[in-house]
Write a protein that holds these residues in place. Structure first.
Motif, PDB file in Angstrom:
ATOM      1  N   ASN A 131     -16.240   7.315 -42.745  1.00  0.00           N
ATOM      2  CA  ASN A 131     -16.135   7.052 -44.171  1.00  0.00           C
ATOM      3  C   ASN A 131     -16.068   8.383 -44.921  1.00  0.00           C
ATOM      4  O   ASN A 131     -17.049   9.129 -44.975  1.00  0.00           O
ATOM      5  N   GLN A 134     -18.734   9.315 -47.350  1.00  0.00           N
ATOM      6  CA  GLN A 134     -20.029   9.762 -46.861  1.00  0.00           C
ATOM      7  C   GLN A 134     -20.024  11.263 -46.586  1.00  0.00           C
ATOM      8  O   GLN A 134     -20.989  11.794 -46.020  1.00  0.00           O
ATOM      9  N   CYS A 160     -11.228   4.470 -41.633  1.00  0.00           N
ATOM     10  CA  CYS A 160     -11.580   5.453 -42.659  1.00  0.00           C
ATOM     11  C   CYS A 160     -11.094   5.100 -44.075  1.00  0.00           C
ATOM     12  O   CYS A 160     -11.875   5.185 -45.029  1.00  0.00           O
ATOM     13  N   THR A 162     -10.466   2.190 -45.419  1.00  0.00           N
ATOM     14  CA  THR A 162     -11.187   1.019 -45.924  1.00  0.00           C
ATOM     15  C   THR A 162     -12.591   1.387 -46.388  1.00  0.00           C
ATOM     16  O   THR A 162     -13.007   1.041 -47.510  1.00  0.00           O
ATOM     17  N   TYR A 163     -13.335   2.085 -45.550  1.00  0.00           N
ATOM     18  CA  TYR A 163     -14.703   2.452 -45.924  1.00  0.00           C
ATOM     19  C   TYR A 163     -14.706   3.323 -47.182  1.00  0.00           C
ATOM     20  O   TYR A 163     -15.549   3.158 -48.068  1.00  0.00           O
ATOM     21  N   THR A 164     -13.764   4.243 -47.228  1.00  0.00           N
ATOM     22  CA  THR A 164     -13.660   5.153 -48.373  1.00  0.00           C
ATOM     23  C   THR A 164     -13.358   4.383 -49.658  1.00  0.00           C
ATOM     24  O   THR A 164     -13.975   4.621 -50.704  1.00  0.00           O
ATOM     25  N   ASP A 167     -16.418   2.289 -50.932  1.00  0.00           N
ATOM     26  CA  ASP A 167     -17.474   3.088 -51.557  1.00  0.00           C
ATOM     27  C   ASP A 167     -17.016   3.721 -52.872  1.00  0.00           C
ATOM     28  O   ASP A 167     -17.810   3.855 -53.807  1.00  0.00           O
TER      29      ASP A 167
END
Length: 248
Positions: A131, A134, A160, A162-164, A167
């Motif tokens: 991510n 993070q 990567c 999607t998570y980014t 958030d």
């Protein structure tokens, strides 16, 4: 003066005034030049993408990831990311580049035929986290631009990017996921990831759509020519959009 004469005179004056008002109100302003009717908007507060409210995230365009993409032809995908980076350069949109696992020795840097189009003053941010959000350096880099509309590109879609995106949305950013600048090992993995991001509030878009929205009008000074990139955005379209139309 006779009563009939007075009535006729008042009636005549009323008609004259009505005719004058109709004439002055209904005569349109004549256009002068091709941009006469263009209505400008504040580029910083515009609800649409502009060169002053947008930032581009380029995430994990590395051989290890790119080589596994199967939902889109690699040549087309590479063409699209090159076009978007050039578009950002033309419109002076900040680019944030990030890779994963390079310093650990696990992966290679951004592939050369993409890296060459990223402005030389952009310092890559390498991560250990899947991510990107993070990684504090990535978050700080986005915040430092002062822009709230984030264009996200990256590999693989289901990881990567999607998570980014999730958030960044949580932190109050307006996230645009460029679906033709993402790829995955299967079409289903790509599509489900897009669905998940959209359900969370991300806006699906394409590089050409984003560029055209930023351009807004052919009177834009970056439409036809640019000192660094010959042809401006119109030139980018001719090189990267028309030859690949219908191939994905």
């Amino acid at each position: 003066m006779k009563k009939s004469t007075i009535v006729f005179t008042v009636f005549a004056v009323a008609i004259a005034l009505a005719t004058f008002n109709f004439t002055t109100r209904s005569t349109p302003t004549e256009a002068k030049g091709p941009g006469a009717h263009f209505v400008p908007k504040d580029p910083k507060t515009d609800n649409l993408l502009t060169s002053e409210n947008t930032v581009l995230l380029v995430i994990d365009w590395q051989e290890e990831m790119l080589g596994m993409v199967r939902n889109m032809d690699r040549e087309v995908l590479t063409n699209n990311i090159q076009a978007m980076i050039k578009t950002a350069d033309v419109f002076d949109i900040p680019v944030i580049e990030s890779t994963i696992g390079v310093e650990l020795g696990a992966n290679q840097p951004t592939v050369s035929n993409i890296k060459e189009f990223i402005p030389s003053d952009v310092e890559n941010i390498d991560r250990i986290s899947l991510n990107a959000w993070q990684n504090q350096a990535v978050v700080d880099a986005v915040a430092a631009t002062g822009r709230k509309k984030v264009l996200i590109t990256g590999l693989w879609t289901s990881g990567c990017p999607t998570y980014t995106a999730l958030d960044a949305l949580q932190d109050g950013y307006e996230v645009y996921i460029l679906t033709d600048l993402m790829g995955d090992a299967t079409t289903d993995a790509h599509n489900r990831a897009i669905d998940r991001m959209v359900q969370a509030g991300a806006i699906p878009f394409t590089w050409e759509g984003a560029g055209a929205e930023i351009l807004r009008a052919y009177t834009h000074p970056k439409a036809m020519q640019d000192e660094e990139i010959e042809g401006g955005f119109v030139g980018i379209m001719k090189e990267h959009f028309y030859p690949f139309a219908g191939k994905y």
